[in-house]
Design a protein around this motif. Structure first.
Motif, PDB file in Angstrom:
ATOM      1  N   GLY A   3      21.281 -14.299  15.530  1.00  0.00           N
ATOM      2  CA  GLY A   3      22.552 -14.901  15.935  1.00  0.00           C
ATOM      3  C   GLY A   3      23.564 -13.860  16.390  1.00  0.00           C
ATOM      4  N   LEU A   4      23.652 -12.747  15.681  1.00  0.00           N
ATOM      5  CA  LEU A   4      24.571 -11.687  16.088  1.00  0.00           C
ATOM      6  C   LEU A   4      24.142 -11.046  17.408  1.00  0.00           C
ATOM      7  CD1 LEU A   4      25.500  -9.964  12.711  1.00  0.00           C
ATOM      8  CD2 LEU A   4      27.011 -11.193  14.252  1.00  0.00           C
ATOM      9  N   CYS A   5      22.841 -10.887  17.600  1.00  0.00           N
ATOM     10  CA  CYS A   5      22.360 -10.343  18.884  1.00  0.00           C
ATOM     11  C   CYS A   5      22.720 -11.278  20.038  1.00  0.00           C
ATOM     12  CB  CYS A   5      20.851 -10.121  18.839  1.00  0.00           C
ATOM     13  SG  CYS A   5      20.359  -8.707  17.857  1.00  0.00           S
ATOM     14  N   GLY A  57      32.728 -16.177  15.914  1.00  0.00           N
ATOM     15  CA  GLY A  57      31.396 -16.451  15.375  1.00  0.00           C
ATOM     16  C   GLY A  57      30.733 -15.203  14.813  1.00  0.00           C
ATOM     17  N   ALA A  58      30.920 -14.072  15.485  1.00  0.00           N
ATOM     18  CA  ALA A  58      30.330 -12.825  14.997  1.00  0.00           C
ATOM     19  C   ALA A  58      30.956 -12.394  13.675  1.00  0.00           C
ATOM     20  CB  ALA A  58      30.505 -11.725  16.050  1.00  0.00           C
ATOM     21  N   VAL A  59      32.258 -12.551  13.551  1.00  0.00           N
ATOM     22  CA  VAL A  59      32.916 -12.177  12.285  1.00  0.00           C
ATOM     23  C   VAL A  59      32.448 -13.094  11.158  1.00  0.00           C
ATOM     24  CG1 VAL A  59      35.140 -12.077  11.094  1.00  0.00           C
ATOM     25  CG2 VAL A  59      34.913 -11.114  13.376  1.00  0.00           C
ATOM     26  N   ILE A  60      32.336 -14.383  11.428  1.00  0.00           N
ATOM     27  CA  ILE A  60      31.896 -15.332  10.391  1.00  0.00           C
ATOM     28  C   ILE A  60      30.469 -15.027   9.953  1.00  0.00           C
ATOM     29  CG2 ILE A  60      31.292 -17.753   9.989  1.00  0.00           C
ATOM     30  CD1 ILE A  60      33.776 -18.483  11.653  1.00  0.00           C
ATOM     31  N   PHE A  65      23.043  -3.694   4.037  1.00  0.00           N
ATOM     32  CA  PHE A  65      23.586  -2.563   3.281  1.00  0.00           C
ATOM     33  C   PHE A  65      24.937  -2.117   3.820  1.00  0.00           C
ATOM     34  CE2 PHE A  65      18.944  -2.005   2.684  1.00  0.00           C
ATOM     35  CZ  PHE A  65      18.923  -2.382   1.363  1.00  0.00           C
ATOM     36  N   GLY A  66      25.732  -3.052   4.272  1.00  0.00           N
ATOM     37  CA  GLY A  66      27.076  -2.763   4.745  1.00  0.00           C
ATOM     38  C   GLY A  66      27.152  -2.395   6.214  1.00  0.00           C
ATOM     39  N   LEU A  67      26.075  -1.904   6.787  1.00  0.00           N
ATOM     40  CA  LEU A  67      26.088  -1.494   8.191  1.00  0.00           C
ATOM     41  C   LEU A  67      26.231  -2.697   9.114  1.00  0.00           C
ATOM     42  CD1 LEU A  67      25.788   0.841  10.211  1.00  0.00           C
ATOM     43  CD2 LEU A  67      23.343   0.394  10.205  1.00  0.00           C
ATOM     44  N   GLY A  68      25.461  -3.730   8.874  1.00  0.00           N
ATOM     45  CA  GLY A  68      25.566  -4.942   9.688  1.00  0.00           C
ATOM     46  C   GLY A  68      26.914  -5.617   9.520  1.00  0.00           C
ATOM     47  N   LEU A  69      27.448  -5.582   8.306  1.00  0.00           N
ATOM     48  CA  LEU A  69      28.757  -6.171   8.051  1.00  0.00           C
ATOM     49  C   LEU A  69      29.841  -5.437   8.836  1.00  0.00           C
ATOM     50  CD1 LEU A  69      30.818  -7.906   6.391  1.00  0.00           C
ATOM     51  CD2 LEU A  69      30.785  -6.024   4.746  1.00  0.00           C
ATOM     52  N   VAL A  70      29.888  -4.128   8.721  1.00  0.00           N
ATOM     53  CA  VAL A  70      30.941  -3.348   9.374  1.00  0.00           C
ATOM     54  C   VAL A  70      30.830  -3.451  10.896  1.00  0.00           C
ATOM     55  CG1 VAL A  70      31.797  -0.994   9.735  1.00  0.00           C
ATOM     56  CG2 VAL A  70      31.245  -1.771   7.441  1.00  0.00           C
ATOM     57  N   LEU A  71      29.622  -3.287  11.426  1.00  0.00           N
ATOM     58  CA  LEU A  71      29.451  -3.383  12.882  1.00  0.00           C
ATOM     59  C   LEU A  71      29.763  -4.789  13.393  1.00  0.00           C
ATOM     60  CD1 LEU A  71      26.195  -1.305  13.430  1.00  0.00           C
ATOM     61  CD2 LEU A  71      28.530  -0.647  13.987  1.00  0.00           C
TER      62      LEU A  71
END
Length: 150
Positions: free
Chosen positions: A69-71, A90-93, A107-113
């Protein structure tokens, strides 16, 4: 003769670079790239061989779904700049929801990006020169100006 040939090559290379820059300025490129990178990080982690840390099942499935979904939202930001508000929110949600469902958001990387990419995509403003809004719906001021003329 040799100098003029070198000059034409550098000029044509500059034209290609200039066209790439103008294409990139008409869309939220940074937001799209960061969002797609967040999706890739969420997609890679469920398939990694870290069986102690990663949970199979719901976390793995939601990792693939949220990553894809993010891609897709990152591609929307790059190739459909008129939908930047929808894709950014949508990306932030999805990035925030990935913290709960997909091994702490990659591990936080996907969240921050994902949050940064979605924020950049949402905050992007089309250029005033009319290049980015060629197919957009005219605003109220533009339509009232046309009515006064005709």
């Amino acid at each position: 003769m040799l100098v003029s040939g070198a000059h034409t090559r550098s000029t044509s290379a500059y034209r290609h670079t200039g066209s790439w820059r103008s294409w990139g300025r008409r869309r939220p490129l940074l937001g799209g790239v960061l969002t797609a990178a967040a999706g890739v990080s969420l997609l890679i982690l469920p398939g990694a061989s870290l069986s102690v840390v990663l949970l199979p099942g719901v976390a793995g499935t939601s990792g693939f779904l949220f990553g894809a979904g993010l891609c897709v939202l990152g591609l929307f930001l790059v190739f459909q700049p008129r939908s930047h508000a929808f894709a950014g929110v949508g990306a932030v949600i999805i990035a925030v929801a990935s913290v709960v469902t997909t091994n702490l958001g990659g591990f936080g990387l996907g969240l921050v990006l994902g949050v940064l990419g979605g924020a950049f995509g949402f905050a992007w403003v089309p250029d005033d020169r009319g290049e980015a809004t060629a197919g957009a719906i005219p605003s109220a001021e533009q339509t009232s100006d046309h009515r006064e003329d005709g």
